[in-house]
Design a protein around this motif. Sequence first.
Motif, PDB file in Angstrom:
ATOM      1  N   GLU A 197       0.952  -1.362   0.075  1.00  0.00           N
ATOM      2  CA  GLU A 197      -0.108  -0.085  -0.033  1.00  0.00           C
ATOM      3  C   GLU A 197       0.819   1.275   0.030  1.00  0.00           C
ATOM      4  O   GLU A 197       1.817   1.224   0.504  1.00  0.00           O
ATOM      5  CB  GLU A 197      -0.951   0.074   1.129  1.00  0.00           C
ATOM      6  N   LYS A 198       0.213   2.382  -0.536  1.00  0.00           N
ATOM      7  CA  LYS A 198       1.184   3.532  -0.386  1.00  0.00           C
ATOM      8  C   LYS A 198       1.560   3.870   0.754  1.00  0.00           C
ATOM      9  O   LYS A 198       2.911   4.504   0.933  1.00  0.00           O
ATOM     10  CB  LYS A 198       0.120   4.799  -1.282  1.00  0.00           C
ATOM     11  N   LYS A 199       0.613   3.801   1.837  1.00  0.00           N
ATOM     12  CA  LYS A 199       1.204   4.404   3.111  1.00  0.00           C
ATOM     13  C   LYS A 199       2.202   3.621   3.923  1.00  0.00           C
ATOM     14  O   LYS A 199       3.013   4.104   4.586  1.00  0.00           O
ATOM     15  CB  LYS A 199      -0.265   4.491   4.021  1.00  0.00           C
ATOM     16  N   SER A 200       2.336   2.425   3.369  1.00  0.00           N
ATOM     17  CA  SER A 200       3.363   1.442   3.869  1.00  0.00           C
ATOM     18  C   SER A 200       4.676   1.976   3.598  1.00  0.00           C
ATOM     19  O   SER A 200       5.698   1.517   4.409  1.00  0.00           O
ATOM     20  CB  SER A 200       3.218   0.164   3.292  1.00  0.00           C
ATOM     21  N   ILE A 201       4.938   3.008   2.716  1.00  0.00           N
ATOM     22  CA  ILE A 201       6.445   3.299   2.277  1.00  0.00           C
ATOM     23  C   ILE A 201       6.629   4.680   2.938  1.00  0.00           C
ATOM     24  O   ILE A 201       7.846   5.243   2.700  1.00  0.00           O
ATOM     25  CB  ILE A 201       6.695   3.194   0.931  1.00  0.00           C
TER      26      ILE A 201
ATOM     27  N   GLU B   4      14.175  -1.292   4.967  1.00  0.00           N
ATOM     28  CA  GLU B   4      12.879  -1.453   4.378  1.00  0.00           C
ATOM     29  C   GLU B   4      12.528  -1.807   3.170  1.00  0.00           C
ATOM     30  O   GLU B   4      11.831  -2.386   2.303  1.00  0.00           O
ATOM     31  CB  GLU B   4      11.614  -0.826   5.158  1.00  0.00           C
ATOM     32  N   TRP B   5      13.295  -0.712   2.540  1.00  0.00           N
ATOM     33  CA  TRP B   5      13.253  -0.684   0.813  1.00  0.00           C
ATOM     34  C   TRP B   5      13.696  -2.040   0.035  1.00  0.00           C
ATOM     35  O   TRP B   5      13.041  -2.780  -0.620  1.00  0.00           O
ATOM     36  CB  TRP B   5      14.129   0.453   0.356  1.00  0.00           C
ATOM     37  N   TYR B   6      14.800  -2.515   0.786  1.00  0.00           N
ATOM     38  CA  TYR B   6      15.582  -3.620   0.252  1.00  0.00           C
ATOM     39  C   TYR B   6      14.507  -4.745   0.493  1.00  0.00           C
ATOM     40  O   TYR B   6      14.325  -5.611  -0.358  1.00  0.00           O
ATOM     41  CB  TYR B   6      16.863  -3.933   1.129  1.00  0.00           C
ATOM     42  N   LEU B   7      13.983  -4.897   1.851  1.00  0.00           N
ATOM     43  CA  LEU B   7      12.796  -5.981   1.911  1.00  0.00           C
ATOM     44  C   LEU B   7      11.708  -5.912   0.993  1.00  0.00           C
ATOM     45  O   LEU B   7      11.475  -7.207   0.715  1.00  0.00           O
ATOM     46  CB  LEU B   7      12.287  -5.924   3.672  1.00  0.00           C
ATOM     47  N   ARG B   8      11.305  -4.689   0.910  1.00  0.00           N
ATOM     48  CA  ARG B   8      10.015  -4.749  -0.136  1.00  0.00           C
ATOM     49  C   ARG B   8      10.570  -5.294  -1.615  1.00  0.00           C
ATOM     50  O   ARG B   8       9.729  -5.863  -2.124  1.00  0.00           O
ATOM     51  CB  ARG B   8       9.800  -3.236  -0.461  1.00  0.00           C
ATOM     52  N   GLN B   9      11.776  -5.215  -2.038  1.00  0.00           N
ATOM     53  CA  GLN B   9      12.199  -5.803  -3.333  1.00  0.00           C
ATOM     54  C   GLN B   9      12.401  -7.295  -3.146  1.00  0.00           C
ATOM     55  O   GLN B   9      12.102  -7.898  -4.019  1.00  0.00           O
ATOM     56  CB  GLN B   9      13.790  -5.222  -3.598  1.00  0.00           C
ATOM     57  N   MET B  10      12.708  -7.800  -1.884  1.00  0.00           N
ATOM     58  CA  MET B  10      12.880  -9.189  -1.696  1.00  0.00           C
ATOM     59  C   MET B  10      11.502  -9.625  -1.780  1.00  0.00           C
ATOM     60  O   MET B  10      11.414 -10.919  -2.337  1.00  0.00           O
ATOM     61  CB  MET B  10      13.534  -9.323  -0.448  1.00  0.00           C
ATOM     62  N   LEU B  11      10.557  -9.396  -1.263  1.00  0.00           N
ATOM     63  CA  LEU B  11       9.354  -9.750  -1.068  1.00  0.00           C
ATOM     64  C   LEU B  11       8.474  -9.574  -2.305  1.00  0.00           C
ATOM     65  O   LEU B  11       7.463 -10.173  -2.589  1.00  0.00           O
ATOM     66  CB  LEU B  11       8.383  -9.484   0.225  1.00  0.00           C
ATOM     67  N   GLY B  12       8.730  -8.637  -3.086  1.00  0.00           N
ATOM     68  CA  GLY B  12       7.917  -8.115  -4.222  1.00  0.00           C
ATOM     69  C   GLY B  12       8.582  -8.598  -5.654  1.00  0.00           C
ATOM     70  O   GLY B  12       8.092  -8.178  -6.630  1.00  0.00           O
ATOM     71  N   SER B  13       9.202  -9.611  -5.520  1.00  0.00           N
ATOM     72  CA  SER B  13       9.966 -10.212  -6.623  1.00  0.00           C
ATOM     73  C   SER B  13       9.837 -11.673  -6.758  1.00  0.00           C
ATOM     74  O   SER B  13       9.910 -12.455  -5.506  1.00  0.00           O
ATOM     75  CB  SER B  13      11.145  -9.589  -6.804  1.00  0.00           C
TER      76      SER B  13
END
Length: 398
Positions: free
Chosen positions: A266-270, A277-286
Amino acid sequence: MTALQKKPVNPIAHLSADDIELIGKELDEIRQGVIDGRGEADARYIRKVIDVHRKLELGSRAVLLASGFPPAWIVGTIGLSVAKILENMEIGHNILHGQWDWMRDPKIHSTTWEWDMASPAAQWKHSHNELHHTYTNVIGKDNDLGYGIMRVDEDQPWHPFHLGQPVWSFINACFFEYGIAAYDLELGAVIAKKQTKDPEFRARAKAVLRKIGKQVAKDYVAHPLLSGPNFVSTLAANFTANIVRNLWSNSVILCGHFPEGVETFEKKSIDGETRGEWYLRQMLGSANISGSKAMHILTGNLSHQIEHHLFPDLPSNRYAEIAPRIRDLFDRYGLNYHSAPLPKQVASAWHKIIRLSLPNGWLERTTPRNLPSQLVTLYKMTTGGPKVRRRLQRLLAA
């Protein structure tokens, strides 16, 4: 990080803030190690790939001068298809990411390279490098997530319009380069806001049309004309090669971003997102594609999509080298390293496209045997009169 709290199972609930920052520091160290180790072997690699591509394209186009002879048509079309895939995926995509800028070679640089795609390099770099890789899988921020034409998450409201999602997704796959060009132009938003007369939009649109004109002249005029009496068969070969390239690149992109189990955010999550956290988002979103070395090259090493999203500016030939360390990091912190063979990832991505074209939970209650008839029934309901639509609403409420 609260991006995943809406999900039934939060895959990062067991991680503390310190864990997330430690993940970020370890990934920074991996990245720096590759940067420090770049050298002549990497430069030889990309130059060799470019050389192979050019010879393959020229050889295939030469064979297609005799395209009226069926074996020549088949060999030439296959060769040209592979050449176009190689140029788009391992060469163009990665050069435009700046992966080879460190070589200081003006011929292989993100500021000078122009690729065999409808979208001009400058426009693609903005929408892809600056927006997609910054806001990976953030709904409403990352337009690569569904390209603005798909429902991509269960929390997005379902509308009858979404029933057509599998159809237009397939059409977009066949003509993917033009879909990307329209997406880079933000054409849908511009039309919706009635901003088609905006000078900046018009300048970008003219650039796209010029680029398309050059490609059409090369593939559908000049090369077929050189074939003389084989004009039509050569034109058909070029068209086929472009369709094959488009379907392949679309499939690779879907496999990296859209299989079941890949997270959206979600937008608010970032808001206030840290580096970890940015790295973690790449890990889980790929998601990755497992396979041979040839598979990795033909996907532009986007078969290592997790590694690419973590480090989009590292040389693509180094992703396989660091992948075991990235996977070990996933394992140590109890995260799912999403990887599977190409057929399985493609099937999973298209299952999700179809599933999200329907009301939540509907596909899970549907067997493959009766799905086609139920889709027809649902379509008729959405296009029927008030009584039929009320019946649909009762069905969905149940």
